[in-house]
Design an enzyme around this catalytic site. Structure first.
Site, mmCIF file in Angstrom:
data_model
loop_
_atom_site.group_PDB
_atom_site.id
_atom_site.type_symbol
_atom_site.label_atom_id
_atom_site.label_comp_id
_atom_site.label_asym_id
_atom_site.label_seq_id
_atom_site.Cartn_x
_atom_site.Cartn_y
_atom_site.Cartn_z
ATOM 1 N N HIS A 18 -2.104 -7.961 -5.890
ATOM 2 C CA HIS A 18 -2.495 -7.203 -7.522
ATOM 3 C C HIS A 18 -3.014 -8.415 -7.846
ATOM 4 O O HIS A 18 -4.072 -7.865 -8.282
ATOM 5 C CB HIS A 18 -1.438 -6.441 -7.594
ATOM 6 C CG HIS A 18 -0.794 -5.464 -6.781
ATOM 7 N ND1 HIS A 18 0.995 -4.969 -6.732
ATOM 8 C CD2 HIS A 18 -0.561 -4.597 -5.940
ATOM 9 C CE1 HIS A 18 1.215 -4.281 -5.881
ATOM 10 N NE2 HIS A 18 0.461 -4.554 -5.059
ATOM 11 N N HIS A 41 -3.495 3.185 1.705
ATOM 12 C CA HIS A 41 -1.940 2.402 2.404
ATOM 13 C C HIS A 41 -1.678 2.599 0.790
ATOM 14 O O HIS A 41 -1.516 1.695 0.932
ATOM 15 C CB HIS A 41 -1.948 1.979 3.594
ATOM 16 C CG HIS A 41 -2.113 2.044 4.356
ATOM 17 N ND1 HIS A 41 -3.857 1.926 5.052
ATOM 18 C CD2 HIS A 41 -1.937 2.473 5.722
ATOM 19 C CE1 HIS A 41 -3.980 2.380 6.291
ATOM 20 N NE2 HIS A 41 -2.445 2.207 6.846
ATOM 21 N N SER A 100 -0.487 -0.376 -6.123
ATOM 22 C CA SER A 100 -1.845 -0.858 -6.714
ATOM 23 C C SER A 100 -2.730 0.617 -7.167
ATOM 24 O O SER A 100 -3.158 -0.524 -8.186
ATOM 25 C CB SER A 100 -2.353 -1.262 -4.673
ATOM 26 O OG SER A 100 -1.989 -0.053 -4.414
ATOM 27 N N GLU A 118 -1.324 8.403 0.796
ATOM 28 C CA GLU A 118 -0.239 8.296 1.570
ATOM 29 C C GLU A 118 0.591 9.287 2.731
ATOM 30 O O GLU A 118 0.030 10.366 1.951
ATOM 31 C CB GLU A 118 0.292 8.005 0.081
ATOM 32 C CG GLU A 118 1.823 8.037 1.197
ATOM 33 C CD GLU A 118 2.445 6.714 1.100
ATOM 34 O OE1 GLU A 118 1.833 5.567 1.017
ATOM 35 O OE2 GLU A 118 3.590 6.652 2.469
ATOM 36 N N GLY A 144 -5.411 7.520 5.925
ATOM 37 C CA GLY A 144 -5.425 5.986 5.337
ATOM 38 C C GLY A 144 -7.348 5.559 6.324
ATOM 39 O O GLY A 144 -7.945 5.650 6.224
ATOM 40 N N ASP A 164 -3.758 -2.081 2.828
ATOM 41 C CA ASP A 164 -2.772 -2.430 2.899
ATOM 42 C C ASP A 164 -1.898 -1.854 3.800
ATOM 43 O O ASP A 164 -1.087 -0.781 2.906
ATOM 44 C CB ASP A 164 -2.371 -2.231 1.379
ATOM 45 C CG ASP A 164 -1.260 -3.283 0.800
ATOM 46 O OD1 ASP A 164 -0.460 -3.906 1.935
ATOM 47 O OD2 ASP A 164 -0.754 -3.061 0.064
HETATM 48 N N1 SAM Z 1 -1.027 -0.767 -1.649
HETATM 49 C C1 SAM Z 1 0.732 -0.295 -1.882
HETATM 50 C C2 SAM Z 1 0.700 -1.558 -3.248
HETATM 51 O O1 SAM Z 1 -0.099 -2.274 -3.186
HETATM 52 O O2 SAM Z 1 1.529 -0.925 -3.965
HETATM 53 C C3 SAM Z 1 1.861 -0.293 -1.272
HETATM 54 C C4 SAM Z 1 1.486 -0.228 0.494
HETATM 55 S S1 SAM Z 1 3.055 0.240 1.339
HETATM 56 C C5 SAM Z 1 2.570 -1.745 1.809
HETATM 57 C C6 SAM Z 1 2.290 0.256 2.760
HETATM 58 C C7 SAM Z 1 2.348 2.426 2.793
HETATM 59 O O3 SAM Z 1 1.433 2.610 4.192
HETATM 60 C C8 SAM Z 1 3.721 2.998 2.566
HETATM 61 O O4 SAM Z 1 3.846 3.741 1.691
HETATM 62 C C9 SAM Z 1 3.330 3.901 4.320
HETATM 63 O O5 SAM Z 1 4.365 4.717 4.027
HETATM 64 C C10 SAM Z 1 2.177 3.795 3.942
HETATM 65 N N2 SAM Z 1 1.481 4.668 5.564
HETATM 66 C C11 SAM Z 1 1.889 3.897 6.627
HETATM 67 N N3 SAM Z 1 0.963 4.598 7.295
HETATM 68 C C12 SAM Z 1 -0.109 4.895 7.272
HETATM 69 C C13 SAM Z 1 -0.970 5.901 6.969
HETATM 70 N N4 SAM Z 1 -1.970 5.516 8.483
HETATM 71 N N5 SAM Z 1 -1.868 6.018 6.711
HETATM 72 C C14 SAM Z 1 -1.709 6.243 4.542
HETATM 73 N N6 SAM Z 1 -0.803 5.356 4.486
HETATM 74 C C15 SAM Z 1 0.566 5.019 5.645
#
Ligand code: SAM
Length: 279
Positions: A18, A41, A100, A118, A144, A164
């Site tokens: 971040h 993500h 994020s 998401e 994503g 991410d």
């Molecule tokens: N980017 C966020 C942050 O920095 O605050 C944290 C994201 S976390 C590491 C990853 C997220 O991706 C999770 O909430 C998960 O449910 C989601 N996720 C998993 N596979 C995904 C996909 N194919 N497309 C979108 N989101 C996905």
């Protein structure tokens, strides 16, 4: 999809990710032209640090809490810490930590455009609730990786993509690599930031080797190790692949990540590593 970011919110990896995200957005704001931000993500948008998940691991205590307690944080953290404060994350015992998409909206100007994807239905519902009164951030309950195809190139022709993923599956490094190639084919001028975990350095190392040999031009990495990598089952650090970084990044991130390594160390071998994969 079992991954829940609430267990990890505000940990060392969130801090490095971040803080770098904020610096990249600040750099985009140096020009008046609007930018596009895509969070592929996105997570839930915000975590209650007093909640069961965050309290169970306590990871934020060795992450953002250490930074907030520090009497003289690194100067490059100022815009990140200002954004956190504006979002209610401050003091020695923070009770919430923004994700994020919320951090990005805090930085965005009136004309900028933001999108967050998401896939987890519950997390997407939380994310939607966070942004229900926000007209600038569009929340999509969708894959994503698919969004990279659907939303790039953006009409603004300038901006940042944060990738991410949770790295739950063994193939996630491959998926990220393929998605990056595809995205850069569509939009070569965008800045891309890809977060990755470092557990077994040979796995993340192989990913970086492939990008070094066959990845996009102007790609650098910034890694933060909180301990040495002797145990490949344990997270020893995390990194960011940054395509088309702001020109200030090599110097700024070298200094910042060395400082973070000192403050966020959890064992011997903590260090920062910033270098070009392709210039
Ligand atoms: N980017 C966020 C942050 O920095 O605050 C944290 C994201 S976390 C590491 C990853 C997220 O991706 C999770 O909430 C998960 O449910 C989601 N996720 C998993 N596979 C995904 C996909 N194919 N497309 C979108 N989101 C996905």
């Amino acid at each position: 999809m079992n991954y829940r970011h609430a267990y990890h919110a505000g940990n060392f990896a969130d801090v490095m990710k971040h803080a770098t995200l904020v610096l990249a957005l600040e750099h985009l704001k140096l020009k008046e032209k609007p930018f596009f931000f895509l969070d592929t993500h996105a997570g839930t948008g915000e975590t209650d640090l007093s909640g069961i998940e965050a309290q169970k691991t306590g990871e934020y205590r060795d992450g953002i809490a250490r930074i907030l307690k520090h009497p003289a944080p690194h100067e490059a953290l100022a815009p990140y810490l200002n954004a956190l404060m504006a979002l209610g994350c401050s003091g020695e015992n923070p009770t919430r930590y923004p994700g994020s998409p919320l951090i990005a909206t805090q930085l965005a100007r009136a004309g900028d455009r933001l999108a967050a994807c998401e896939l987890h239905p519950e997390d997407a519902a939380e994310l939607r609730a966070v942004f229900q009164h926000d007209r600038q951030m569009k929340v999509h309950e969708t894959d994503g990786y698919g969004a990279l195809k659907a939303m790039l190139p953006p009409k603004e022709r300038r901006g940042l993509v944060l990738i991410d993923p949770p790295y739950e599956g063994r193939d996630e490094f491959d998926r990220v690599e393929a998605a990056l190639h595809e995205a850069v084919k569509r939009w070569a001028g965008g800045t891309y930031m890809i977060w990755y975990p470092v557990k077994d350095p040979s796995v993340s190392g192989a990913f970086l080797d492939r990008l070094e040999n066959n990845g996009p031009a102007k790609t650098m990495i910034a890694e933060l190790y909180i301990r040495g990598s002797q145990d490949p089952t344990r997270l020893s650090g995390s990194g960011l692949v940054i395509v088309n970084p702001p020109w200030t990044f090599p110097e700024t991130l070298t200094s910042l990540f060395n400082w973070l390594a000192e403050i966020l160390a959890q064992g011997p071998g903590a260090r920062g590593r910033v270098e070009w994969l392709q210039k």
